[in-house]
Each structure stands twice: as C-alpha cells, then as structure tokens.
Design a protein around this motif. Sequence first.
Motif, PDB file in Angstrom:
ATOM      1  N   ALA A 179      -7.988   0.632   1.386  1.00  7.10           N
ATOM      2  CA  ALA A 179      -6.879  -0.133   0.511  1.00  7.10           C
ATOM      3  C   ALA A 179      -5.739  -0.947   1.401  1.00  7.10           C
ATOM      4  CB  ALA A 179      -6.125   0.990  -0.248  1.00  7.10           C
ATOM      5  N   SER A 194       2.642   1.668  -3.412  1.00  9.44           N
ATOM      6  CA  SER A 194       1.756   1.957  -4.455  1.00  9.44           C
ATOM      7  C   SER A 194       1.263   3.221  -4.434  1.00  9.44           C
ATOM      8  CB  SER A 194       0.471   1.041  -4.400  1.00  9.44           C
ATOM      9  OG  SER A 194      -0.138   1.083  -3.611  1.00  9.44           O
ATOM     10  N   TYR A 195       0.975   3.895  -3.277  1.00  2.00           N
ATOM     11  CA  TYR A 195       0.412   5.427  -3.022  1.00  2.00           C
ATOM     12  C   TYR A 195       1.683   6.225  -3.064  1.00  2.00           C
ATOM     13  CZ  TYR A 195      -4.230   4.984  -1.574  1.00  2.00           C
ATOM     14  OH  TYR A 195      -5.784   4.495  -1.398  1.00  2.00           O
ATOM     15  N   THR A 197      -4.327   1.442 -10.354  1.00  6.97           N
ATOM     16  CA  THR A 197      -5.607   1.910 -10.136  1.00  6.97           C
ATOM     17  C   THR A 197      -5.449   3.456  -9.326  1.00  6.97           C
ATOM     18  OG1 THR A 197      -6.619  -0.169  -9.939  1.00  6.97           O
ATOM     19  CG2 THR A 197      -7.510   1.572  -8.643  1.00  6.97           C
ATOM     20  N   SER A 198      -4.667   3.345  -8.279  1.00  5.17           N
ATOM     21  CA  SER A 198      -4.288   4.557  -7.669  1.00  5.17           C
ATOM     22  C   SER A 198      -3.848   5.669  -8.771  1.00  5.17           C
ATOM     23  CB  SER A 198      -3.259   4.329  -6.752  1.00  5.17           C
ATOM     24  OG  SER A 198      -3.689   3.265  -5.715  1.00  5.17           O
ATOM     25  N   THR A 199      -3.073   5.386  -9.763  1.00  4.92           N
ATOM     26  CA  THR A 199      -2.445   6.454 -10.624  1.00  4.92           C
ATOM     27  C   THR A 199      -3.689   6.783 -11.095  1.00  4.92           C
ATOM     28  OG1 THR A 199      -0.418   5.408 -10.789  1.00  4.92           O
ATOM     29  CG2 THR A 199      -0.879   6.988 -12.600  1.00  4.92           C
ATOM     30  N   SER A 244       2.226   6.213  -7.105  1.00  4.44           N
ATOM     31  CA  SER A 244       1.140   6.519  -7.844  1.00  4.44           C
ATOM     32  C   SER A 244       0.436   7.905  -7.700  1.00  4.44           C
ATOM     33  CB  SER A 244      -0.142   5.642  -7.694  1.00  4.44           C
ATOM     34  OG  SER A 244      -0.537   5.773  -6.252  1.00  4.44           O
ATOM     35  N   THR A 249       0.790  -1.258   0.193  1.00  6.76           N
ATOM     36  CA  THR A 249      -0.037   0.120  -0.159  1.00  6.76           C
ATOM     37  C   THR A 249       1.011   1.288  -0.061  1.00  6.76           C
ATOM     38  OG1 THR A 249      -1.708  -1.350   1.237  1.00  6.76           O
ATOM     39  CG2 THR A 249      -1.793   1.310   1.193  1.00  6.76           C
ATOM     40  N   THR A 295      -5.804   9.185  -9.124  1.00  9.39           N
ATOM     41  CA  THR A 295      -5.219  10.622  -8.696  1.00  9.39           C
ATOM     42  C   THR A 295      -5.309  11.533  -9.898  1.00  9.39           C
ATOM     43  OG1 THR A 295      -3.705   9.509  -7.126  1.00  9.39           O
ATOM     44  CG2 THR A 295      -3.138  11.644  -7.935  1.00  9.39           C
ATOM     45  N   VAL A 350      -8.771   9.906  -2.554  1.00  7.65           N
ATOM     46  CA  VAL A 350      -7.470   9.228  -2.596  1.00  7.65           C
ATOM     47  C   VAL A 350      -7.074   8.791  -1.034  1.00  7.65           C
ATOM     48  CG1 VAL A 350      -5.185   8.862  -3.431  1.00  7.65           C
ATOM     49  CG2 VAL A 350      -6.799   9.910  -4.945  1.00  7.65           C
ATOM     50  N   PHE A 397      -7.259   5.426   1.773  1.00  8.22           N
ATOM     51  CA  PHE A 397      -6.136   4.569   2.211  1.00  8.22           C
ATOM     52  C   PHE A 397      -6.304   3.593   3.210  1.00  8.22           C
ATOM     53  CE2 PHE A 397      -2.395   4.134   5.141  1.00  8.22           C
ATOM     54  CZ  PHE A 397      -1.324   3.768   4.036  1.00  8.22           C
TER      55      PHE A 397
END
Length: 372
Positions: free
Chosen positions: A299, A153-154, A248-250, A157, A150, A253, A292, A296
Amino acid sequence: MAAYILKRILLMIPTLLGIMAITFAIIQFAPGGPVEQVIAKLSGNSISATERITGSGGDFGSVGDANLEKSGQSDPITSRYRGAQGLDPEFIRQLEKDFGFDKPPLERFFTMLWNYVRFDFGNSYFRDVSVIDLIKEKMPVSISLGLWMTLISYGISIPLGIAKAVRDGSRFDVWTSSLIIVGYAVPGFLVAILLIVLFAGGSFWDIFPLRGLTSENFAELGLFEKILDYFWHLVLPLTAMALAAFATSTLLTKNSFLDEIRKQYVMTARAKGVSHRQVLYGHVFRNAMLIVIAGFPGAFIGAFFSGSLLIETIFSLDGLGLLSFESVLNRDYAVVFANLYIFSIIGLVVGLISDLTYTWIDPRIDFESREV
C-alpha cells in the motif's frame, strides 16, 4: 526460508526483463518520439502536456506534410518525421545520433539493459540533468504524500474497522458504512477542488496554503515552525488522497474481523470463560490483521510511486507522478524507462517483503514448503 527467498529473487530477473522488453517493443510502434519533439519546437508547434490533455495544438505535422506531398519532394530522412521538411537532413541524422536512434532497435535494447544493470540511466532528453538527479529531486514530494497518506489511512481505518466489526449491524455501523461508501465514490480530484474552494481562499475561508510543499520563507523558520509549516501544506492534499484508501482499509479490516469472530476457536475461547477483550485482542486481532498488516508495504509503495497526478497538479506539487506523466507525453524515453526499471524492481522486492511479512506475523505460514 532462504531457498524460497532465492527462488523469488531469481524469478524477478525474467519478470523484469519481460517488462522492459514489452515496453520497449510498444514504444517502437508508438507515434511521435524525441526527434519529433525537437522538430516541433524548431517549427514553433510544440505544446505542453496540459495543452495535449485539453486537445489544443492540433497535429503539428499535417500542414507541412501536405505541402511536401504537393511539391513532390521526398527526402528519405525528413519524410520519416512529420514537420521535418525544410530542415537539413544532416541535422536530422545528428538528432537521431544524439538520441541513439541511429542504431538498430535490438542493439539499443541490449545496450540499455547493460547500462541499467549498472544503474547508469544517462541524462534526460529535454532537461540538462541526469535521470537519477531528476528522480531524487521529485522524490521528497512523493515520499511525503505516500508515507503520510498510508499512515493516516491505516491509523484511522484499523480502529474504525474493529469498532464496526464489534458493532456489526448497529446504527453506528450503518452510518459509518454510508459515509465510507460516499467518500469512496467521490473522485479525489473533486474533493481537492472542493477543499480549495472552501479552505484555500477560493470563495470562503483562506486557512490552508494552496501551492507547494513548504512556504517561501521555509529556510528562515525555526525547527518547530518548519515542522508545522510542512504539515500545514499537506493537510489538503492528504485529505483529498486518503479518502479512497481509508475506505478500502476500513472495510477490509471489518470483514477480516467478522470472518475470524465467527470461527470455532473464538466460540471455544468464550465458552472457557475468556474475557471479550482478551478474545478480541489476544486471538482475533492477530489472525484478522494478518492480511491488513501484510499489505502495508504494498500500500505504501503504491501510494508512493503511483501518487496522484491530478492532486499533484491541483496543489502544484512537483512529484514523481507528474514527472512520469510529462515524460510519457514528451517522449522523454530516458526518464520513462528509468522510472519503469526502478519502480519494477522496488515493486518486485516489496511483493517479496509482503509475503515474508505473513511469516513474521504468523510463523505457522510456511512458503518454503510450497511451490513458487
């Protein structure tokens, strides 16, 4: 806000009760059970979870049941279980008593709920250990995979999504979108196999370890070497798992920023002479990142509990994902229901935390004034 939190907590009780009741009812009609598992082991026909996936092993009770029907024998106890012919009916009764199946379903359900309210989950049916100790044993692997996946990726992204939104339609945006879509489309287990072949001694380079979360001599290493060894083992699993979440996160955002950039208040701020950086990070960032950042907790919990069965299996990581899968196939209902109960509670609490995160990020949002 206190009233809203209280309402949400009170709603968790019937929700949790419904989840447990539906699962318990489904299991009553599911074929097989812990008694059948013991019978299969005694008859030498038990198979492992992975053998069930491949379809080997067959139907362990078919031959014996056919012979029983031909011989005309029909015991009221042994006939309820496939492959139980030839076993002492008293032994079958003792098995039912040991597993708690000598009581009516409704009584078993309410007894289970009363024990779970006190967080008494009992022992695993087929492992000589309590369910809580078993979950604690598997939890470090799932925490490692969920937390770092997590964060990574955050951490990648969000800056990438902002850069894509600012450069929307440029060559950078097109190429990165293409790479992200390809990475999202490829299944994680295929990436894992590719990484093993390339970097774990499969056919090319032997750079990263293949098995486990730490090395065998982990206890003998110094502090810095332990940290390095720990992350060295996580490189390949995290790379294989993070691709889908990263994509997905990119895109989330980027789309959030594009929606905010086109709003009237941004044009007004620019018309008043506010610098581009101040508009982007002083006004747009706070509103665009609301969805987003608020997502968190969910996620992390999703990555933490669902994990990845295939990734854990491929890299020999014995975590909660593999435990849940094996428990379902082996009909270890004590572990199944304990996992379901704990995960449901944490999922409901995280859902509440996610909603509260909205209000912490943007005080203009007020859930208390809305109907739950």
